[in-house]
Motif scaffolding. Structure first.
Motif, PDB file in Angstrom:
ATOM      1  N   LEU A  23       3.884  -5.480   8.042  1.00  0.00           N
ATOM      2  CA  LEU A  23       3.585  -4.961   6.712  1.00  0.00           C
ATOM      3  C   LEU A  23       2.448  -5.733   6.042  1.00  0.00           C
ATOM      4  O   LEU A  23       1.720  -5.170   5.222  1.00  0.00           O
ATOM      5  CB  LEU A  23       4.844  -4.977   5.838  1.00  0.00           C
ATOM      6  CG  LEU A  23       4.778  -4.201   4.538  1.00  0.00           C
ATOM      7  CD1 LEU A  23       4.387  -2.750   4.766  1.00  0.00           C
ATOM      8  CD2 LEU A  23       6.102  -4.287   3.807  1.00  0.00           C
ATOM      9  N   SER A  24       2.250  -6.993   6.428  1.00  0.00           N
ATOM     10  CA  SER A  24       1.151  -7.757   5.830  1.00  0.00           C
ATOM     11  C   SER A  24      -0.217  -7.217   6.246  1.00  0.00           C
ATOM     12  O   SER A  24      -1.219  -7.536   5.628  1.00  0.00           O
ATOM     13  CB  SER A  24       1.267  -9.241   6.190  1.00  0.00           C
ATOM     14  OG  SER A  24       0.975  -9.448   7.558  1.00  0.00           O
ATOM     15  N   GLU A  25      -0.261  -6.380   7.294  1.00  0.00           N
ATOM     16  CA  GLU A  25      -1.512  -5.719   7.687  1.00  0.00           C
ATOM     17  C   GLU A  25      -1.830  -4.558   6.755  1.00  0.00           C
ATOM     18  O   GLU A  25      -2.933  -4.030   6.769  1.00  0.00           O
ATOM     19  CB  GLU A  25      -1.437  -5.209   9.121  1.00  0.00           C
ATOM     20  CG  GLU A  25      -1.446  -6.288  10.162  1.00  0.00           C
ATOM     21  CD  GLU A  25      -1.434  -5.725  11.569  1.00  0.00           C
ATOM     22  OE1 GLU A  25      -1.526  -4.487  11.741  1.00  0.00           O
ATOM     23  OE2 GLU A  25      -1.317  -6.522  12.504  1.00  0.00           O
ATOM     24  N   GLY A  26      -0.852  -4.148   5.975  1.00  0.00           N
ATOM     25  CA  GLY A  26      -1.059  -3.052   5.041  1.00  0.00           C
ATOM     26  C   GLY A  26      -1.147  -1.720   5.728  1.00  0.00           C
ATOM     27  O   GLY A  26      -0.619  -1.530   6.817  1.00  0.00           O
ATOM     28  N   GLY A  27      -1.833  -0.810   5.076  1.00  0.00           N
ATOM     29  CA  GLY A  27      -1.955   0.528   5.618  1.00  0.00           C
ATOM     30  C   GLY A  27      -3.266   1.152   5.232  1.00  0.00           C
ATOM     31  O   GLY A  27      -4.065   0.570   4.500  1.00  0.00           O
ATOM     32  N   GLY A  28      -3.466   2.340   5.735  1.00  0.00           N
ATOM     33  CA  GLY A  28      -4.704   3.034   5.501  1.00  0.00           C
ATOM     34  C   GLY A  28      -4.551   4.267   4.644  1.00  0.00           C
ATOM     35  O   GLY A  28      -3.510   4.910   4.627  1.00  0.00           O
ATOM     36  N   ARG A  29      -5.614   4.541   3.920  1.00  0.00           N
ATOM     37  CA  ARG A  29      -5.740   5.794   3.178  1.00  0.00           C
ATOM     38  C   ARG A  29      -6.992   6.466   3.708  1.00  0.00           C
ATOM     39  O   ARG A  29      -8.038   5.840   3.835  1.00  0.00           O
ATOM     40  CB  ARG A  29      -5.839   5.540   1.683  1.00  0.00           C
ATOM     41  CG  ARG A  29      -4.527   5.050   1.131  1.00  0.00           C
ATOM     42  CD  ARG A  29      -4.482   5.139  -0.355  1.00  0.00           C
ATOM     43  NE  ARG A  29      -3.129   4.828  -0.791  1.00  0.00           N
ATOM     44  CZ  ARG A  29      -2.812   4.489  -2.013  1.00  0.00           C
ATOM     45  NH1 ARG A  29      -3.749   4.420  -2.941  1.00  0.00           N
ATOM     46  NH2 ARG A  29      -1.573   4.233  -2.338  1.00  0.00           N
ATOM     47  N   ALA A 111       0.938  -5.403   0.243  1.00  0.00           N
ATOM     48  CA  ALA A 111       0.305  -4.848   1.444  1.00  0.00           C
ATOM     49  C   ALA A 111      -1.106  -4.351   1.116  1.00  0.00           C
ATOM     50  O   ALA A 111      -1.283  -3.546   0.206  1.00  0.00           O
ATOM     51  CB  ALA A 111       1.149  -3.707   1.999  1.00  0.00           C
ATOM     52  N   PRO A 112      -2.094  -4.831   1.832  1.00  0.00           N
ATOM     53  CA  PRO A 112      -3.470  -4.396   1.552  1.00  0.00           C
ATOM     54  C   PRO A 112      -3.705  -2.936   1.950  1.00  0.00           C
ATOM     55  O   PRO A 112      -2.976  -2.382   2.769  1.00  0.00           O
ATOM     56  CB  PRO A 112      -4.326  -5.337   2.406  1.00  0.00           C
ATOM     57  CG  PRO A 112      -3.421  -5.828   3.470  1.00  0.00           C
ATOM     58  CD  PRO A 112      -2.027  -5.809   2.906  1.00  0.00           C
ATOM     59  N   ILE A 113      -4.728  -2.358   1.354  1.00  0.00           N
ATOM     60  CA  ILE A 113      -5.102  -0.971   1.640  1.00  0.00           C
ATOM     61  C   ILE A 113      -6.468  -0.960   2.309  1.00  0.00           C
ATOM     62  O   ILE A 113      -7.410  -1.589   1.836  1.00  0.00           O
ATOM     63  CB  ILE A 113      -5.164  -0.134   0.347  1.00  0.00           C
ATOM     64  CG1 ILE A 113      -3.796  -0.108  -0.329  1.00  0.00           C
ATOM     65  CG2 ILE A 113      -5.648   1.285   0.652  1.00  0.00           C
ATOM     66  CD1 ILE A 113      -3.807   0.546  -1.712  1.00  0.00           C
TER      67      ILE A 113
END
Length: 135
Positions: A23-29, A111-113
């Motif tokens: 989760l620390s890798e975040g996710g994408g939009r 979490a980064p985006i």
């Protein structure tokens, strides 16, 4: 990299899954038409990191191009994951909606985006700053 197993699913609980991700890798939009309209925020994993626990029979599959599938719960309408095979992003994947994970708000806020230009198949360049506000 700290991979953990998370649970998640749709709003009514018919669709449930486990996924191993960091989760620390975040996710994408992404700005492709379906991600933009659904304001999708997801992290993609390899298929062996995803386990559908229940609800396969409760979903309706949506696919515009046959390469990517977005099953959604036929009861509540929530699309908690998708799957596909797109060579430009590394082949087969499962995309998990981070908002559908059973985690607290603080974990999601940390979490980064990352932003992707899927609309133009230009995955390695972010959309404009103005466009990011709508993703």
């Amino acid at each position: 990299m700290t991979t953990q197993t998370y649970t998640g699913g749709c709003h009514c609980g018919n669709v449930r899954y486990e996924v191993d991700l960091d989760l620390s890798e975040g996710g994408g939009r992404c700005n492709c038409s379906i991600c933009r309209k659904s304001r999708n925020w997801s992290q993609s994993v390899k298929p062996d990191a995803f386990r559908l626990l229940s609800g396969a029979e409760a979903t309706t599959d949506y696919s515009r191009n046959g390469m990517t599938h977005w099953p959604f719960c036929s009861t509540c309408g929530v699309r908690s994951y998708g799957h596909g095979d797109i060579e430009e992003v590394g082949g087969k994947f499962v995309s998990v909606s981070l908002a559908c994970l059973d985690v607290d708000n603080e974990a999601l806020a940390a979490a980064p985006i990352k932003y992707f230009n899927g609309r133009d198949n230009d995955w390695w360049h972010e959309p404009s700053e103005a466009e990011k506000k709508f993703l």
